[in-house]
Design a protein around this motif. Structure first.
Motif, PDB file in Angstrom:
ATOM      1  N   GLY A 107       0.830  -1.208   0.000  1.00 33.53           N
ATOM      2  CA  GLY A 107       0.000   0.000   0.000  1.00 33.53           C
ATOM      3  C   GLY A 107       0.860   1.252   0.000  1.00 33.53           C
ATOM      4  N   LYS A 108       0.218   2.386   0.217  1.00 29.30           N
ATOM      5  CA  LYS A 108       0.912   3.667   0.266  1.00 29.30           C
ATOM      6  C   LYS A 108       0.959   4.136   1.716  1.00 29.30           C
ATOM      7  N   LEU A 109       2.158   4.346   2.211  1.00 32.89           N
ATOM      8  CA  LEU A 109       2.350   4.746   3.604  1.00 32.89           C
ATOM      9  C   LEU A 109       1.671   6.076   3.902  1.00 32.89           C
ATOM     10  N   GLY A 110       1.706   6.997   2.962  1.00 35.51           N
ATOM     11  CA  GLY A 110       1.049   8.286   3.158  1.00 35.51           C
ATOM     12  C   GLY A 110      -0.439   8.137   3.411  1.00 35.51           C
ATOM     13  N   GLU A 111      -1.059   7.205   2.727  1.00 33.62           N
ATOM     14  CA  GLU A 111      -2.491   6.967   2.928  1.00 33.62           C
ATOM     15  C   GLU A 111      -2.759   6.342   4.297  1.00 33.62           C
ATOM     16  N   VAL A 112      -1.850   5.457   4.741  1.00 34.71           N
ATOM     17  CA  VAL A 112      -1.986   4.845   6.072  1.00 34.71           C
ATOM     18  C   VAL A 112      -1.930   5.929   7.143  1.00 34.71           C
ATOM     19  N   ILE A 113      -1.038   6.893   6.960  1.00 34.76           N
ATOM     20  CA  ILE A 113      -0.888   7.977   7.918  1.00 34.76           C
ATOM     21  C   ILE A 113      -2.176   8.790   8.009  1.00 34.76           C
ATOM     22  N   CYS A 114      -2.924   8.849   6.926  1.00 32.04           N
ATOM     23  CA  CYS A 114      -4.136   9.672   6.880  1.00 32.04           C
ATOM     24  C   CYS A 114      -5.396   8.964   7.362  1.00 32.04           C
ATOM     25  N   THR A 115      -5.322   7.660   7.638  1.00 30.74           N
ATOM     26  CA  THR A 115      -6.515   6.973   8.118  1.00 30.74           C
ATOM     27  C   THR A 115      -6.880   7.481   9.512  1.00 30.74           C
ATOM     28  N   PRO A 116      -8.169   7.605   9.798  1.00 31.79           N
ATOM     29  CA  PRO A 116      -8.582   8.194  11.080  1.00 31.79           C
ATOM     30  C   PRO A 116      -8.342   7.296  12.302  1.00 31.79           C
ATOM     31  N   GLU A 117      -8.319   5.986  12.105  1.00 31.47           N
ATOM     32  CA  GLU A 117      -8.077   5.100  13.250  1.00 31.47           C
ATOM     33  C   GLU A 117      -6.578   4.799  13.357  1.00 31.47           C
ATOM     34  N   ARG A 118      -6.132   4.569  14.573  1.00 33.90           N
ATOM     35  CA  ARG A 118      -4.704   4.287  14.793  1.00 33.90           C
ATOM     36  C   ARG A 118      -4.256   3.124  13.914  1.00 33.90           C
ATOM     37  N   HIS A 119      -3.071   3.277  13.338  1.00 33.65           N
ATOM     38  CA  HIS A 119      -2.521   2.240  12.472  1.00 33.65           C
ATOM     39  C   HIS A 119      -1.078   1.990  12.887  1.00 33.65           C
ATOM     40  N   PRO A 120      -0.685   0.711  13.047  1.00 36.17           N
ATOM     41  CA  PRO A 120       0.684   0.418  13.470  1.00 36.17           C
ATOM     42  C   PRO A 120       1.738   0.936  12.490  1.00 36.17           C
ATOM     43  N   GLY A 121       1.366   1.092  11.223  1.00 36.61           N
ATOM     44  CA  GLY A 121       2.308   1.618  10.237  1.00 36.61           C
ATOM     45  C   GLY A 121       2.749   3.039  10.552  1.00 36.61           C
ATOM     46  N   ALA A 122       1.882   3.811  11.198  1.00 38.92           N
ATOM     47  CA  ALA A 122       2.245   5.185  11.580  1.00 38.92           C
ATOM     48  C   ALA A 122       3.343   5.174  12.634  1.00 38.92           C
ATOM     49  N   LEU A 123       3.251   4.249  13.570  1.00 35.66           N
ATOM     50  CA  LEU A 123       4.272   4.145  14.613  1.00 35.66           C
ATOM     51  C   LEU A 123       5.607   3.695  14.020  1.00 35.66           C
ATOM     52  N   VAL A 124       5.560   2.753  13.087  1.00 39.88           N
ATOM     53  CA  VAL A 124       6.780   2.287  12.414  1.00 39.88           C
ATOM     54  C   VAL A 124       7.399   3.432  11.611  1.00 39.88           C
ATOM     55  N   SER A 125       6.568   4.188  10.923  1.00 41.74           N
ATOM     56  CA  SER A 125       7.064   5.323  10.153  1.00 41.74           C
ATOM     57  C   SER A 125       7.678   6.381  11.065  1.00 41.74           C
ATOM     58  N   ALA A 126       7.042   6.637  12.191  1.00 41.78           N
ATOM     59  CA  ALA A 126       7.573   7.600  13.160  1.00 41.78           C
ATOM     60  C   ALA A 126       8.928   7.133  13.689  1.00 41.78           C
ATOM     61  N   ALA A 127       9.030   5.854  13.987  1.00 44.82           N
ATOM     62  CA  ALA A 127      10.307   5.313  14.468  1.00 44.82           C
ATOM     63  C   ALA A 127      11.380   5.429  13.393  1.00 44.82           C
ATOM     64  N   SER A 128      10.993   5.256  12.148  1.00 44.17           N
ATOM     65  CA  SER A 128      11.929   5.393  11.034  1.00 44.17           C
ATOM     66  C   SER A 128      12.441   6.833  10.940  1.00 44.17           C
ATOM     67  N   HIS A 129      11.544   7.803  11.085  1.00 44.91           N
ATOM     68  CA  HIS A 129      11.940   9.220  11.078  1.00 44.91           C
ATOM     69  C   HIS A 129      12.909   9.515  12.222  1.00 44.91           C
ATOM     70  N   PHE A 130      12.540   9.089  13.411  1.00 43.82           N
ATOM     71  CA  PHE A 130      13.372   9.380  14.578  1.00 43.82           C
ATOM     72  C   PHE A 130      14.705   8.641  14.493  1.00 43.82           C
ATOM     73  N   GLY A 131      14.673   7.408  14.005  1.00 44.51           N
ATOM     74  CA  GLY A 131      15.913   6.649  13.822  1.00 44.51           C
ATOM     75  C   GLY A 131      16.839   7.321  12.827  1.00 44.51           C
ATOM     76  N   ALA A 132      16.285   7.856  11.755  1.00 46.47           N
ATOM     77  CA  ALA A 132      17.089   8.580  10.768  1.00 46.47           C
ATOM     78  C   ALA A 132      17.737   9.794  11.416  1.00 46.47           C
ATOM     79  N   ALA A 133      17.009  10.479  12.284  1.00 48.95           N
ATOM     80  CA  ALA A 133      17.574  11.631  12.987  1.00 48.95           C
ATOM     81  C   ALA A 133      18.713  11.216  13.911  1.00 48.95           C
ATOM     82  N   LEU A 134      18.541  10.086  14.593  1.00 47.46           N
ATOM     83  CA  LEU A 134      19.615   9.597  15.474  1.00 47.46           C
ATOM     84  C   LEU A 134      20.878   9.263  14.686  1.00 47.46           C
ATOM     85  N   ILE A 135      20.706   8.720  13.505  1.00 43.78           N
ATOM     86  CA  ILE A 135      21.865   8.408  12.655  1.00 43.78           C
ATOM     87  C   ILE A 135      22.616   9.691  12.313  1.00 43.78           C
TER      88      ILE A 135
END
Length: 141
Positions: A107-135
């Protein structure tokens, strides 16, 4: 002593402005990567997925700015250049991490982020963003 205090206050204003500018650029990045208007998703629709991703992005950028300042505070010009360069680089690395994760998942991660109910993909994406910052932070230090 007063001179040192005023110099430190001036540096704080300049670094603060650069940091806020980088965080605004991070907001624009997340807005571009997700469908719809990010400000409406978070503040009107109260979308938890978009808020999670943006929070991780903003915290990651703030950590990059902090690390750049902390590691080069002795030299104001060097610290300012380091903050701007590593901040922009970090935002680019976060975008790349988002795109790679989007490519690796169904699927498209951007669309998952926009779904109104909590989605585990949003948490994974957030961790990816924060992990990239730590690097990026590790590269600064």
């Amino acid at each position: 002593m007063l001179e040192n205090l005023l110099e430190g206050a001036g540096r704080s204003i300049v670094f603060g402005a650069v940091g806020i500018g980088l965080m605004a650029l991070g907001f624009v990045l997340v807005d571009l990567l997700t469908p719809g208007k990010l400000r409406d998703l978070i503040w009107v629709e109260k979308n938890p997925n978009a808020a999670t991703l943006l929070a991780a992005n903003q915290l990651g950028i703030a950590l990059i700015v902090f690390t750049a300042i902390f590691t080069s505070y002795e030299n104001f010009g060097e610290g300012l250049a380091s903050t701007a360069i590593f901040g922009v680089l970090g935002i680019g690395v976060m975008a790349l991490a988002f795109l790679v994760l989007d490519w690796m998942t169904p699927g498209k991660l951007g669309e998952v982020i926009c779904t109104p109910e909590r989605h585990p993909g949003a948490l994974v994406s957030a961790a990816s963003h924060f992990g990239a910052a730590l690097i990026v932070c590790a590269c600064i230090a």
